[in-house]
Write a protein that holds these residues in place. Structure first.
Motif, PDB file in Angstrom:
ATOM      1  N   TYR A 120      56.375 -16.397 -95.940  1.00  0.00           N
ATOM      2  CA  TYR A 120      55.293 -16.662 -95.095  1.00  0.00           C
ATOM      3  C   TYR A 120      54.948 -15.832 -93.978  1.00  0.00           C
ATOM      4  CZ  TYR A 120      52.100 -20.476 -93.092  1.00  0.00           C
ATOM      5  OH  TYR A 120      51.153 -21.019 -92.486  1.00  0.00           O
ATOM      6  N   ALA A 121      55.781 -15.687 -93.229  1.00  0.00           N
ATOM      7  CA  ALA A 121      55.677 -14.672 -91.754  1.00  0.00           C
ATOM      8  C   ALA A 121      55.494 -13.232 -92.286  1.00  0.00           C
ATOM      9  CB  ALA A 121      57.215 -14.704 -91.183  1.00  0.00           C
ATOM     10  N   GLY A 122      55.906 -12.888 -93.429  1.00  0.00           N
ATOM     11  CA  GLY A 122      55.766 -11.505 -94.103  1.00  0.00           C
ATOM     12  C   GLY A 122      54.220 -11.352 -94.464  1.00  0.00           C
ATOM     13  N   LEU A 123      53.736 -12.415 -95.273  1.00  0.00           N
ATOM     14  CA  LEU A 123      52.165 -12.339 -95.385  1.00  0.00           C
ATOM     15  C   LEU A 123      51.350 -12.232 -94.295  1.00  0.00           C
ATOM     16  CD1 LEU A 123      51.962 -15.218 -98.222  1.00  0.00           C
ATOM     17  CD2 LEU A 123      51.715 -12.863 -98.665  1.00  0.00           C
ATOM     18  N   ILE A 124      51.556 -12.671 -93.189  1.00  0.00           N
ATOM     19  CA  ILE A 124      50.962 -12.414 -91.920  1.00  0.00           C
ATOM     20  C   ILE A 124      50.989 -10.996 -91.489  1.00  0.00           C
ATOM     21  CG2 ILE A 124      51.116 -12.778 -89.382  1.00  0.00           C
ATOM     22  CD1 ILE A 124      49.343 -15.237 -90.565  1.00  0.00           C
ATOM     23  N   ARG A 125      52.101 -10.375 -91.652  1.00  0.00           N
ATOM     24  CA  ARG A 125      52.417  -9.101 -90.992  1.00  0.00           C
ATOM     25  C   ARG A 125      51.654  -8.191 -92.036  1.00  0.00           C
ATOM     26  NH1 ARG A 125      56.085  -9.084 -86.768  1.00  0.00           N
ATOM     27  NH2 ARG A 125      55.003  -7.225 -86.357  1.00  0.00           N
ATOM     28  N   ILE A 126      51.465  -8.314 -93.580  1.00  0.00           N
ATOM     29  CA  ILE A 126      51.175  -7.627 -94.283  1.00  0.00           C
ATOM     30  C   ILE A 126      49.439  -7.641 -94.107  1.00  0.00           C
ATOM     31  CG2 ILE A 126      50.326  -7.502 -96.914  1.00  0.00           C
ATOM     32  CD1 ILE A 126      53.350  -8.392 -97.413  1.00  0.00           C
ATOM     33  N   LEU A 127      49.040  -9.058 -93.931  1.00  0.00           N
ATOM     34  CA  LEU A 127      47.327  -9.217 -93.557  1.00  0.00           C
ATOM     35  C   LEU A 127      46.911  -8.306 -92.477  1.00  0.00           C
ATOM     36  CD1 LEU A 127      46.919 -12.844 -94.836  1.00  0.00           C
ATOM     37  CD2 LEU A 127      45.914 -10.760 -95.834  1.00  0.00           C
ATOM     38  N   GLU A 128      47.729  -8.245 -91.545  1.00  0.00           N
ATOM     39  CA  GLU A 128      47.624  -7.617 -90.142  1.00  0.00           C
ATOM     40  C   GLU A 128      47.472  -5.874 -90.432  1.00  0.00           C
ATOM     41  OE1 GLU A 128      50.232  -9.977 -86.929  1.00  0.00           O
ATOM     42  OE2 GLU A 128      50.959  -8.229 -87.758  1.00  0.00           O
ATOM     43  N   ASP A 129      48.321  -5.404 -91.348  1.00  0.00           N
ATOM     44  CA  ASP A 129      48.097  -3.871 -91.506  1.00  0.00           C
ATOM     45  C   ASP A 129      47.421  -3.505 -92.682  1.00  0.00           C
ATOM     46  OD1 ASP A 129      49.916  -3.381 -89.407  1.00  0.00           O
ATOM     47  OD2 ASP A 129      51.825  -3.615 -90.710  1.00  0.00           O
ATOM     48  N   MET A 130      47.110  -4.378 -93.662  1.00  0.00           N
ATOM     49  CA  MET A 130      46.050  -4.350 -94.828  1.00  0.00           C
ATOM     50  C   MET A 130      44.731  -3.980 -94.474  1.00  0.00           C
ATOM     51  SD  MET A 130      45.792  -6.505 -98.169  1.00  0.00           S
ATOM     52  CE  MET A 130      47.471  -6.296 -98.738  1.00  0.00           C
ATOM     53  N   PRO A 131      44.182  -2.907 -94.771  1.00  0.00           N
ATOM     54  CA  PRO A 131      42.607  -2.680 -94.563  1.00  0.00           C
ATOM     55  C   PRO A 131      41.970  -3.905 -94.996  1.00  0.00           C
ATOM     56  CG  PRO A 131      43.667  -0.805 -95.626  1.00  0.00           C
ATOM     57  CD  PRO A 131      44.868  -1.553 -95.673  1.00  0.00           C
ATOM     58  N   SER A 132      40.581  -4.275 -94.314  1.00  0.00           N
ATOM     59  CA  SER A 132      39.907  -5.336 -94.736  1.00  0.00           C
ATOM     60  C   SER A 132      39.363  -4.792 -96.054  1.00  0.00           C
ATOM     61  CB  SER A 132      38.903  -5.637 -93.654  1.00  0.00           C
ATOM     62  OG  SER A 132      38.010  -4.420 -93.535  1.00  0.00           O
ATOM     63  N   ASN A 133      39.139  -3.894 -96.519  1.00  0.00           N
ATOM     64  CA  ASN A 133      38.481  -3.709 -97.790  1.00  0.00           C
ATOM     65  C   ASN A 133      39.606  -3.457 -98.880  1.00  0.00           C
ATOM     66  OD1 ASN A 133      39.450  -1.041 -96.614  1.00  0.00           O
ATOM     67  ND2 ASN A 133      37.501   0.071 -97.398  1.00  0.00           N
ATOM     68  N   PRO A 153      41.418  -3.900-102.167  1.00  0.00           N
ATOM     69  CA  PRO A 153      41.052  -4.707-103.282  1.00  0.00           C
ATOM     70  C   PRO A 153      41.688  -6.114-103.451  1.00  0.00           C
ATOM     71  CG  PRO A 153      41.373  -2.435-103.875  1.00  0.00           C
ATOM     72  CD  PRO A 153      41.915  -2.522-102.384  1.00  0.00           C
ATOM     73  N   THR A 154      43.017  -6.187-102.946  1.00  0.00           N
ATOM     74  CA  THR A 154      43.863  -7.227-103.401  1.00  0.00           C
ATOM     75  C   THR A 154      43.800  -8.125-101.889  1.00  0.00           C
ATOM     76  OG1 THR A 154      45.615  -6.130-103.200  1.00  0.00           O
ATOM     77  CG2 THR A 154      44.919  -6.542-105.521  1.00  0.00           C
ATOM     78  N   ARG A 155      43.339  -7.813-101.164  1.00  0.00           N
ATOM     79  CA  ARG A 155      43.475  -8.590 -99.782  1.00  0.00           C
ATOM     80  C   ARG A 155      43.106  -9.875-100.038  1.00  0.00           C
ATOM     81  NH1 ARG A 155      44.060  -7.880 -94.262  1.00  0.00           N
ATOM     82  NH2 ARG A 155      42.992  -9.362 -93.010  1.00  0.00           N
ATOM     83  N   SER A 156      42.131 -10.322-100.663  1.00  0.00           N
ATOM     84  CA  SER A 156      41.651 -11.729-100.778  1.00  0.00           C
ATOM     85  C   SER A 156      43.043 -12.379-101.484  1.00  0.00           C
ATOM     86  CB  SER A 156      40.458 -11.881-101.546  1.00  0.00           C
ATOM     87  OG  SER A 156      40.546 -11.269-102.868  1.00  0.00           O
ATOM     88  N   GLN A 157      43.678 -11.767-102.258  1.00  0.00           N
ATOM     89  CA  GLN A 157      44.678 -12.516-103.046  1.00  0.00           C
ATOM     90  C   GLN A 157      45.813 -12.882-102.162  1.00  0.00           C
ATOM     91  OE1 GLN A 157      44.774  -9.195-106.129  1.00  0.00           O
ATOM     92  NE2 GLN A 157      45.020 -10.990-107.525  1.00  0.00           N
TER      93      GLN A 157
END
Length: 156
Positions: free
Chosen positions: A16-29, A31-35
């Motif tokens: 759960y905490a890792g997902l936040i950190r991934i989303l912080e670093d993942m570019p907004s565009n 392709p799989t960000r929405s997943q």
């Protein structure tokens, strides 16, 4: 004990905490960000369902009576995720703010006179017993992550 599947709180907390950190670093565009965002939001709905009246979680998410003492590392990870999710606009503040505040207040009750967060399940790979005097660096770190996000919420 009841034959149900085992859902280890800290194991889920790391994710759960890792997902936040991934989303912080993942570019907004990306392709799989929405997943990733959808997984985080779905986990949130599941996690808050197992939050106990004291605001915290037990080492076994779906069988809190198995080990009935509050567990600080998972609770810190979940508090961090809830607060960060609200602060970043991934979660609806009106729906989750009370869960986040309740988790933070519960965690504060686990800090002893020396400023150490206790009630940490020691290194393991599944749910287990928790003792008031038990602490570990991973719980302290997750607590500080939660503190940084609760501070950003500017709660009075």
């Amino acid at each position: 004990p009841t034959g149900n599947k085992v859902f280890w709180a800290r194991g889920n907390g790391w994710v759960y905490a890792g997902l936040i950190r991934i989303l912080e670093d993942m570019p907004s565009n990306w392709p799989t960000r929405s997943q990733y965002l959808q997984l985080f939001q779905e986990m949130t709905d599941s996690i808050v369902k197992y939050q106990q009246p004291d605001g915290l979680w037990r080492s076994s998410l779906n069988e809190p009576s198995w080990f009935n003492k509050p567990e600080s590392s998972s609770s810190s990870f979940f508090c961090f995720g809830l607060c960060a999710g609200i602060n970043k606009g991934y979660l609806d503040e009106a729906k989750y703010k009370q869960s986040a505040i309740s988790a933070w207040n519960g965690l504060l009750r686990l800090v002893n006179e020396q400023g150490r967060l206790g009630n940490t399940q020691l290194a393991a790979s599944r749910p287990g017993e928790v003792q008031e005097q038990d602490y570990a660096n991973y719980a302290q770190g997750a607590f500080l992550l939660a503190a940084s996000e609760i501070y950003k919420m500017n709660i009075e």
